[in-house]
Design a protein around this motif. Structure first.
Motif, PDB file in Angstrom:
ATOM      1  N   GLU A  46      -5.864  -3.222  -9.128  1.00 46.87           N
ATOM      2  CA  GLU A  46      -6.633  -3.895  -8.174  1.00 46.87           C
ATOM      3  C   GLU A  46      -7.727  -4.452  -8.548  1.00 46.87           C
ATOM      4  O   GLU A  46      -8.659  -4.312  -7.959  1.00 46.87           O
ATOM      5  CB  GLU A  46      -6.161  -3.274  -6.927  1.00 46.87           C
ATOM      6  CG  GLU A  46      -4.898  -3.277  -6.466  1.00 46.87           C
ATOM      7  CD  GLU A  46      -4.597  -3.166  -5.008  1.00 46.87           C
ATOM      8  OE1 GLU A  46      -5.375  -3.428  -4.241  1.00 46.87           O
ATOM      9  OE2 GLU A  46      -3.638  -2.008  -4.652  1.00 46.87           O
TER      10      GLU A  46
ATOM     11  N   ASN B  84       0.893  -1.531  -0.046  1.00 44.69           N
ATOM     12  CA  ASN B  84       0.055  -0.195  -0.080  1.00 44.69           C
ATOM     13  C   ASN B  84       0.679   1.220   0.102  1.00 44.69           C
ATOM     14  O   ASN B  84       1.596   1.310   0.722  1.00 44.69           O
ATOM     15  CB  ASN B  84      -1.052   0.030   1.292  1.00 44.69           C
ATOM     16  CG  ASN B  84      -2.093  -1.018   1.046  1.00 44.69           C
ATOM     17  OD1 ASN B  84      -2.413  -1.489   0.007  1.00 44.69           O
ATOM     18  ND2 ASN B  84      -2.460  -1.372   2.398  1.00 44.69           N
ATOM     19  N   GLY B  85       0.604   2.034  -0.863  1.00 47.85           N
ATOM     20  CA  GLY B  85       1.283   3.334  -0.968  1.00 47.85           C
ATOM     21  C   GLY B  85       2.416   3.283  -1.655  1.00 47.85           C
ATOM     22  O   GLY B  85       3.142   4.286  -1.609  1.00 47.85           O
TER      23      GLY B  85
ATOM     24  N   GLN C  62      -8.934   1.758  -9.612  1.00 43.12           N
ATOM     25  CA  GLN C  62      -8.976   0.793  -8.444  1.00 43.12           C
ATOM     26  C   GLN C  62     -10.353   1.137  -7.776  1.00 43.12           C
ATOM     27  O   GLN C  62     -10.929   0.188  -6.862  1.00 43.12           O
ATOM     28  CB  GLN C  62      -7.828   1.290  -7.219  1.00 43.12           C
ATOM     29  CG  GLN C  62      -7.630   0.785  -6.087  1.00 43.12           C
ATOM     30  CD  GLN C  62      -6.465   1.045  -5.387  1.00 43.12           C
ATOM     31  OE1 GLN C  62      -5.752   1.902  -5.944  1.00 43.12           O
ATOM     32  NE2 GLN C  62      -6.102   0.297  -4.236  1.00 43.12           N
TER      33      GLN C  62
ATOM     34  N   GLY D 253       3.105   3.442  -4.919  1.00 44.25           N
ATOM     35  CA  GLY D 253       2.953   4.247  -6.023  1.00 44.25           C
ATOM     36  C   GLY D 253       2.398   3.857  -7.162  1.00 44.25           C
ATOM     37  O   GLY D 253       2.461   4.326  -8.457  1.00 44.25           O
ATOM     38  N   LYS D 254       1.805   2.686  -7.227  1.00 38.45           N
ATOM     39  CA  LYS D 254       1.099   1.925  -8.214  1.00 38.45           C
ATOM     40  C   LYS D 254      -0.163   2.884  -8.861  1.00 38.45           C
ATOM     41  O   LYS D 254       0.082   2.777 -10.138  1.00 38.45           O
ATOM     42  CB  LYS D 254       0.451   0.535  -7.867  1.00 38.45           C
ATOM     43  CG  LYS D 254       1.508  -0.437  -7.026  1.00 38.45           C
ATOM     44  CD  LYS D 254       1.226  -1.549  -6.666  1.00 38.45           C
ATOM     45  CE  LYS D 254      -0.091  -1.656  -5.717  1.00 38.45           C
ATOM     46  NZ  LYS D 254       0.332  -1.066  -4.274  1.00 38.45           N
ATOM     47  N   THR D 255      -0.964   3.186  -8.210  1.00 34.75           N
ATOM     48  CA  THR D 255      -2.071   3.852  -8.769  1.00 34.75           C
ATOM     49  C   THR D 255      -1.588   5.129  -9.337  1.00 34.75           C
ATOM     50  O   THR D 255      -1.949   5.578 -10.505  1.00 34.75           O
ATOM     51  CB  THR D 255      -3.150   4.159  -7.711  1.00 34.75           C
ATOM     52  OG1 THR D 255      -3.604   2.935  -7.217  1.00 34.75           O
ATOM     53  CG2 THR D 255      -4.314   5.177  -8.441  1.00 34.75           C
ATOM     54  N   THR D 256      -0.847   5.872  -8.748  1.00 39.29           N
ATOM     55  CA  THR D 256      -0.133   6.945  -9.398  1.00 39.29           C
ATOM     56  C   THR D 256       0.676   7.036 -10.742  1.00 39.29           C
ATOM     57  O   THR D 256       0.575   7.648 -11.596  1.00 39.29           O
ATOM     58  CB  THR D 256       0.970   7.648  -8.340  1.00 39.29           C
ATOM     59  OG1 THR D 256       0.306   8.073  -7.093  1.00 39.29           O
ATOM     60  CG2 THR D 256       1.551   8.971  -8.605  1.00 39.29           C
TER      61      THR D 256
HETATM   62  N1  ATP Z   1      -3.233  13.595  -4.950  1.00 39.55           N
HETATM   63  C1  ATP Z   1      -2.217  13.212  -4.023  1.00 39.55           C
HETATM   64  N2  ATP Z   1      -1.935  14.069  -2.999  1.00 39.55           N
HETATM   65  C2  ATP Z   1      -0.740  13.856  -2.222  1.00 39.55           C
HETATM   66  N3  ATP Z   1      -0.471  12.695  -2.222  1.00 39.55           N
HETATM   67  C3  ATP Z   1      -0.607  11.711  -2.878  1.00 39.55           C
HETATM   68  C4  ATP Z   1      -1.878  11.911  -3.716  1.00 39.55           C
HETATM   69  N4  ATP Z   1      -2.146  10.597  -4.445  1.00 39.55           N
HETATM   70  C5  ATP Z   1      -1.277   9.787  -3.920  1.00 39.55           C
HETATM   71  N5  ATP Z   1      -0.485  10.290  -3.003  1.00 39.55           N
HETATM   72  C6  ATP Z   1       0.376   9.605  -1.909  1.00 39.55           C
HETATM   73  O1  ATP Z   1       1.438   9.081  -2.826  1.00 39.55           O
HETATM   74  C7  ATP Z   1       1.559   7.555  -2.506  1.00 39.55           C
HETATM   75  C8  ATP Z   1       1.482   6.569  -3.358  1.00 39.55           C
HETATM   76  O2  ATP Z   1      -0.074   6.442  -3.728  1.00 39.55           O
HETATM   77  P1  ATP Z   1      -0.600   5.447  -4.514  1.00 39.55           P
HETATM   78  O3  ATP Z   1      -2.007   5.586  -4.648  1.00 39.55           O
HETATM   79  O4  ATP Z   1      -0.082   5.464  -5.890  1.00 39.55           O
HETATM   80  O5  ATP Z   1      -0.444   4.178  -3.891  1.00 39.55           O
HETATM   81  P2  ATP Z   1      -0.637   2.561  -4.229  1.00 39.55           P
HETATM   82  O6  ATP Z   1       0.700   1.703  -4.590  1.00 39.55           O
HETATM   83  O7  ATP Z   1      -1.706   2.658  -5.589  1.00 39.55           O
HETATM   84  O8  ATP Z   1      -1.336   1.751  -3.058  1.00 39.55           O
HETATM   85  P3  ATP Z   1      -2.556   1.023  -2.843  1.00 39.55           P
HETATM   86  O9  ATP Z   1      -1.940  -0.321  -2.715  1.00 39.55           O
HETATM   87  O10 ATP Z   1      -3.170   1.343  -1.356  1.00 39.55           O
HETATM   88  O11 ATP Z   1      -3.508   1.353  -3.819  1.00 39.55           O
HETATM   89  C9  ATP Z   1       0.580   7.403  -0.922  1.00 39.55           C
HETATM   90  O12 ATP Z   1       1.589   7.749  -0.059  1.00 39.55           O
HETATM   91  C10 ATP Z   1      -0.275   8.410  -1.280  1.00 39.55           C
HETATM   92  O13 ATP Z   1      -0.921   8.846   0.086  1.00 39.55           O
END
Ligand code: ATP
Ligand code: MG
Length: 318
Positions: free
Chosen positions: A160, A38-39, A83, A41-44
């Motif tokens: 996911e 989690n967190g 997601q 950076g996948k979704t980003t």
């Molecule tokens: N718009 C935003 N503003 C500030 N921080 C953000 C923003 N979007 C994502 N983040 C932060 O960037 C990091 C990566 O987030 P992301 O959603 O890409 O993770 P993830 O790998 O998809 O996690 P998960 O498995 O929970 O979906 C996290 O710490 C999140 O809080």
């Protein structure tokens, strides 16, 4: 042919670096698994690749289009299953697909045929009039996939898609993914489930915004896990780990369910050596057996190693 190419992608939100210099290539027609806790950076990353979020640095192309300069061309070429479930609960299955057919600007004459194809691919025939709110989790996810492929994209991004879905439905969903690949579609998918990661042609592991591994599932395990992996059952794993971790013959020891998994230094007699240590500690009855390490072992190892590196760097700030 390359379907997706990322070069030094960076995304910062204010002072926080969510994606940190990530590069990779995805070959056409592959199932590409994007993994990380989690967190990570996948979704980003996916949102940058889908043209929904501007990269802070670096560049990427999807289907040959530049994500920063040609986001509209990208949106036409890809399917994206976010997601967060993004269909309307108060519409029927068919109404949702009709709605998305409009969003994708599918010509009216073609809509009925495309919707019918999507219903078939997603295994939703017979459920056309069901209210989306009443569908089981796995069926909802199939509907979301059906909506994402209405415009016949050559590349799909699935973020996911099976989170929180029961095991049988997860298998059904992966049958759909295999079917798409069979048609030459490139599938970029994130998951937390290791059994699903095994189905991917190539995996990338990202952690704290950085890429820490890239390989096929099999290569990843053989490259990362060197030594003899043993499973200890009997004594309480927490205590076993605490005792074994500092031992020089032990590379790594971790709790794994009700057992402990111990990676010993290479060399003969690892199993006997471990039994000896356990007996000295007052656990002569402990059972030790060799096991074949899996992806989860490899990922835990890589993440631990990265944590050590981050600590050694003085606690990298993201
Ligand atoms: N718009 C935003 N503003 C500030 N921080 C953000 C923003 N979007 C994502 N983040 C932060 O960037 C990091 C990566 O987030 P992301 O959603 O890409 O993770 P993830 O790998 O998809 O996690 P998960 O498995 O929970 O979906 C996290 O710490 C999140 O809080
Ligand atoms: Mg995410």
């Amino acid at each position: 042919m390359i379907a997706v190419k990322a070069e030094g992608l960076v995304k910062r939100f204010g002072p926080f670096t969510a994606v940190d210099d990530v590069s990779f290539e995805v070959g056409e027609g592959a199932i590409f698994g994007f993994l990380g806790p989690n967190g990570a950076g996948k979704t980003t990353t996916i949102r940058m690749l889908c043209g929904l979020l501007q990269p802070t640095e670096g560049r990427a192309t999807v289907a040959g289009f530049d994500v920063a300069r040609e986001p509209d061309r990208i949106k036409e070429s890809i399917g994206y299953m976010s997601q967060k479930f993004s269909l309307y609960a108060d519409l029927t299955v068919k109404q949702n697909l009709e709605f998305y057919a409009g969003i994708y600007r599918i010509p009216r004459k073609k809509r009925a045929a495309r919707i019918d194809t999507a219903l078939g691919i997603a295994g939703l025939r017979g459920l056309e009039r069901r209210l989306t709110a009443t569908l089981a989790g796995g069926v909802k996810q199939r509907l979301a996939l059906g909506a994402a492929i209405l415009h016949e994209p050559r590349i799909v991004f699935l973020d996911e898609p099976t989170a929180g879905v029961d095991p049988a439905s997860r298998r059904d969903f992966w049958d759909l993914i295999s079917g798409l690949r069979g048609q030459g579609v490139t599938v970029f998918v994130t998951t937390h489930y290791m059994d699903e990661a095994e189905h991917c042609d190539c995996l990338i592991l990202i952690y704290a915004g950085r890429k820490i591994a890239e390989a096929s599932p099999r290569d990843l395990v053989t490259r990362v896990i060197r030594g003899e992996m043993l499973e200890v059952s009997g004594p309480p794993p927490g205590k076993v780990i605490a005792r074994l971790a500092p031992d020089p013959r032990v590379r790594r020891a971790q709790v794994f369910g009700l057992t402990s998994r111990v990676l010993m230094e290479d060399g003969p007699g690892a199993s006997e050596a471990l039994k000896g240590i356990l007996a000295e500690e007052g656990w002569p009855e402990a059972r030790v057996r060799p096991i074949r390490p899996g992806l989860e072992d490899a990922f835990m190892h890589l993440i631990e190693r990265e944590d050590e590196r981050i600590t050694a760097e003085g606690g990298r700030t993201r």
